[in-house]
Motif scaffolding. Structure first.
Motif, mmCIF file in Angstrom:
data_model
loop_
_atom_site.group_PDB
_atom_site.id
_atom_site.type_symbol
_atom_site.label_atom_id
_atom_site.label_comp_id
_atom_site.label_asym_id
_atom_site.label_seq_id
_atom_site.Cartn_x
_atom_site.Cartn_y
_atom_site.Cartn_z
ATOM 1 N N HIS A 2 0.892 -0.969 0.095
ATOM 2 C CA HIS A 2 0.474 -0.084 -0.357
ATOM 3 C C HIS A 2 0.748 1.804 -0.123
ATOM 4 O O HIS A 2 1.631 1.472 0.771
ATOM 5 C CB HIS A 2 -0.818 -0.188 1.133
ATOM 6 C CG HIS A 2 -1.911 -1.036 1.286
ATOM 7 N ND1 HIS A 2 -2.097 -2.382 2.325
ATOM 8 C CD2 HIS A 2 -2.273 -1.422 0.537
ATOM 9 C CE1 HIS A 2 -2.223 -3.314 2.009
ATOM 10 N NE2 HIS A 2 -2.842 -2.846 0.867
ATOM 11 N N GLY A 3 0.619 2.402 -1.210
ATOM 12 C CA GLY A 3 1.386 3.378 -0.907
ATOM 13 C C GLY A 3 0.394 4.670 -0.356
ATOM 14 O O GLY A 3 1.146 6.350 -0.533
ATOM 15 N N LEU A 32 -15.143 -1.960 -5.803
ATOM 16 C CA LEU A 32 -13.676 -0.819 -5.467
ATOM 17 C C LEU A 32 -12.562 -1.185 -5.711
ATOM 18 O O LEU A 32 -11.763 -0.542 -6.052
ATOM 19 C CB LEU A 32 -14.037 0.664 -5.422
ATOM 20 C CG LEU A 32 -15.150 1.151 -6.019
ATOM 21 C CD1 LEU A 32 -15.725 2.317 -5.422
ATOM 22 C CD2 LEU A 32 -15.185 0.908 -7.429
ATOM 23 N N GLY A 33 -12.227 -2.053 -4.691
ATOM 24 C CA GLY A 33 -10.979 -2.509 -3.928
ATOM 25 C C GLY A 33 -10.550 -1.557 -2.381
ATOM 26 O O GLY A 33 -11.476 -1.117 -2.021
ATOM 27 N N GLY A 34 -9.237 -1.659 -2.371
ATOM 28 C CA GLY A 34 -9.328 -0.909 -0.805
ATOM 29 C C GLY A 34 -9.441 -1.848 0.304
ATOM 30 O O GLY A 34 -10.013 -2.815 0.636
ATOM 31 N N ASP A 35 -8.159 -2.320 0.814
ATOM 32 C CA ASP A 35 -7.859 -3.422 1.660
ATOM 33 C C ASP A 35 -8.270 -3.124 3.261
ATOM 34 O O ASP A 35 -7.919 -1.972 3.739
ATOM 35 C CB ASP A 35 -6.490 -3.965 1.548
ATOM 36 C CG ASP A 35 -6.316 -4.305 0.293
ATOM 37 O OD1 ASP A 35 -6.613 -5.325 -0.305
ATOM 38 O OD2 ASP A 35 -4.776 -4.297 0.138
ATOM 39 N N MET A 36 -9.754 -3.330 3.899
ATOM 40 C CA MET A 36 -9.251 -3.026 5.353
ATOM 41 C C MET A 36 -8.383 -3.808 6.232
ATOM 42 O O MET A 36 -7.902 -5.116 6.489
ATOM 43 C CB MET A 36 -11.001 -4.174 5.708
ATOM 44 C CG MET A 36 -11.305 -3.481 7.144
ATOM 45 S SD MET A 36 -11.983 -1.620 7.466
ATOM 46 C CE MET A 36 -13.704 -2.165 6.356
ATOM 47 N N LEU A 37 -7.328 -2.225 6.371
ATOM 48 C CA LEU A 37 -6.815 -2.767 7.672
ATOM 49 C C LEU A 37 -7.362 -2.969 9.046
ATOM 50 O O LEU A 37 -6.683 -3.688 9.694
ATOM 51 C CB LEU A 37 -5.644 -2.244 7.157
ATOM 52 C CG LEU A 37 -5.063 -2.341 5.613
ATOM 53 C CD1 LEU A 37 -4.282 -0.585 5.590
ATOM 54 C CD2 LEU A 37 -4.270 -3.077 5.396
ATOM 55 N N VAL A 38 -8.177 -1.489 9.338
ATOM 56 C CA VAL A 38 -8.875 -1.038 10.692
ATOM 57 C C VAL A 38 -10.161 -0.788 10.671
ATOM 58 O O VAL A 38 -10.355 -0.233 9.764
ATOM 59 C CB VAL A 38 -7.467 -0.262 11.402
ATOM 60 C CG1 VAL A 38 -8.577 0.206 12.418
ATOM 61 C CG2 VAL A 38 -6.021 -0.773 10.984
ATOM 62 N N ALA A 62 -9.814 1.861 8.660
ATOM 63 C CA ALA A 62 -8.042 2.077 8.225
ATOM 64 C C ALA A 62 -8.392 1.333 6.698
ATOM 65 O O ALA A 62 -8.388 -0.051 6.717
ATOM 66 C CB ALA A 62 -7.083 1.937 8.139
ATOM 67 N N LEU A 63 -8.394 1.853 4.979
ATOM 68 C CA LEU A 63 -7.957 1.429 3.849
ATOM 69 C C LEU A 63 -6.827 1.596 3.583
ATOM 70 O O LEU A 63 -6.545 2.560 3.325
ATOM 71 C CB LEU A 63 -9.972 1.569 2.972
ATOM 72 C CG LEU A 63 -11.061 1.490 3.828
ATOM 73 C CD1 LEU A 63 -12.023 2.087 2.448
ATOM 74 C CD2 LEU A 63 -11.081 0.308 3.756
ATOM 75 N N GLY A 64 -6.675 0.485 2.630
ATOM 76 C CA GLY A 64 -5.096 0.344 1.573
ATOM 77 C C GLY A 64 -6.019 0.503 0.626
ATOM 78 O O GLY A 64 -6.195 0.361 0.079
ATOM 79 N N PHE A 65 -4.884 0.929 -0.670
ATOM 80 C CA PHE A 65 -4.694 1.271 -1.355
ATOM 81 C C PHE A 65 -3.146 1.547 -2.596
ATOM 82 O O PHE A 65 -1.961 2.276 -1.909
ATOM 83 C CB PHE A 65 -5.423 2.596 -2.148
ATOM 84 C CG PHE A 65 -7.090 2.872 -1.992
ATOM 85 C CD1 PHE A 65 -7.831 2.711 -2.739
ATOM 86 C CD2 PHE A 65 -7.338 2.912 -0.285
ATOM 87 C CE1 PHE A 65 -9.418 2.458 -2.148
ATOM 88 C CE2 PHE A 65 -8.452 3.083 0.395
ATOM 89 C CZ PHE A 65 -9.377 2.580 -1.187
ATOM 90 N N ILE A 95 -12.413 12.054 7.152
ATOM 91 C CA ILE A 95 -12.127 11.115 5.860
ATOM 92 C C ILE A 95 -10.815 11.886 5.621
ATOM 93 O O ILE A 95 -11.175 13.434 5.060
ATOM 94 C CB ILE A 95 -12.824 10.854 4.801
ATOM 95 C CG1 ILE A 95 -14.135 10.515 5.637
ATOM 96 C CG2 ILE A 95 -12.325 9.720 3.686
ATOM 97 C CD1 ILE A 95 -15.245 10.189 4.349
ATOM 98 N N ARG A 96 -9.690 11.350 5.346
ATOM 99 C CA ARG A 96 -8.305 11.978 5.261
ATOM 100 C C ARG A 96 -7.326 10.525 4.422
ATOM 101 O O ARG A 96 -8.075 9.416 3.942
ATOM 102 C CB ARG A 96 -7.106 11.780 6.481
ATOM 103 C CG ARG A 96 -7.979 12.632 7.862
ATOM 104 C CD ARG A 96 -7.370 12.194 8.837
ATOM 105 N NE ARG A 96 -7.762 13.092 9.975
ATOM 106 C CZ ARG A 96 -9.343 12.208 10.709
ATOM 107 N NH1 ARG A 96 -9.656 10.693 10.667
ATOM 108 N NH2 ARG A 96 -9.286 12.638 11.251
ATOM 109 N N VAL A 97 -6.945 11.652 3.221
ATOM 110 C CA VAL A 97 -5.987 9.968 2.903
ATOM 111 C C VAL A 97 -4.777 10.620 2.979
ATOM 112 O O VAL A 97 -4.080 11.273 3.531
ATOM 113 C CB VAL A 97 -5.831 10.833 0.825
ATOM 114 C CG1 VAL A 97 -4.770 9.818 0.334
ATOM 115 C CG2 VAL A 97 -7.434 10.284 0.002
ATOM 116 N N VAL A 98 -3.875 9.486 3.554
ATOM 117 C CA VAL A 98 -2.630 9.990 4.175
ATOM 118 C C VAL A 98 -1.752 8.412 3.159
ATOM 119 O O VAL A 98 -2.126 8.075 2.384
ATOM 120 C CB VAL A 98 -3.026 8.958 6.085
ATOM 121 C CG1 VAL A 98 -1.395 9.164 5.996
ATOM 122 C CG2 VAL A 98 -3.502 9.420 5.860
ATOM 123 N N GLY A 99 -0.624 9.740 3.384
ATOM 124 C CA GLY A 99 0.534 8.563 2.395
ATOM 125 C C GLY A 99 0.340 9.400 0.871
ATOM 126 O O GLY A 99 0.099 9.475 0.238
#
Length: 99
Positions: A2-3, A32-38, A62-65, A95-99
């Motif tokens: 995940h980036g 649509l995707g997005g890995d459920m991490l937390v 937290a979702l990973g992309f 809702i935030r985009v991080v990374g």
């Protein structure tokens, strides 16, 4: 790998609407995707506090992309946008985009 991540905090005001939202957003994630991490409820605030926005009972997701563009495309998608009325009923979402 995940980036980028979508980090969401939710102060739930309507538990039934939030349960409906969780079911609906799970279908969006599957499409649509997005890995459920937390996904969990804050049990204890270790530092800071409600004045800074952290509170017990708040839900954190937290979702990973692959990258920030993919995370933004997820949020901008018609499928996710269609959930806006349900989010508004369920509570306060940050809702935030991080990374």
């Amino acid at each position: 790998m995940h980036g980028a991540f979508i980090l969401t905090t939710v102060t739930v005001s309507d538990a039934a609407a939030f349960a409906d939202y969780r079911a609906a957003v799970a279908r969006v994630n599957a499409k649509l995707g997005g890995d459920m991490l937390v996904r969990g409820t804050v049990r204890e605030v270790l530092e800071g506090g409600s004045a800074e926005g952290a509170a017990t009972g708040e839900v954190v997701v937290a979702l990973g992309f692959a990258d920030a563009e993919a995370a933004r495309a997820y949020i901008a998608s018609p499928d996710y946008a269609a959930l806006a009325p349900l989010r508004a009923r369920a509570g306060r979402f940050v809702i935030r985009v991080v990374g």
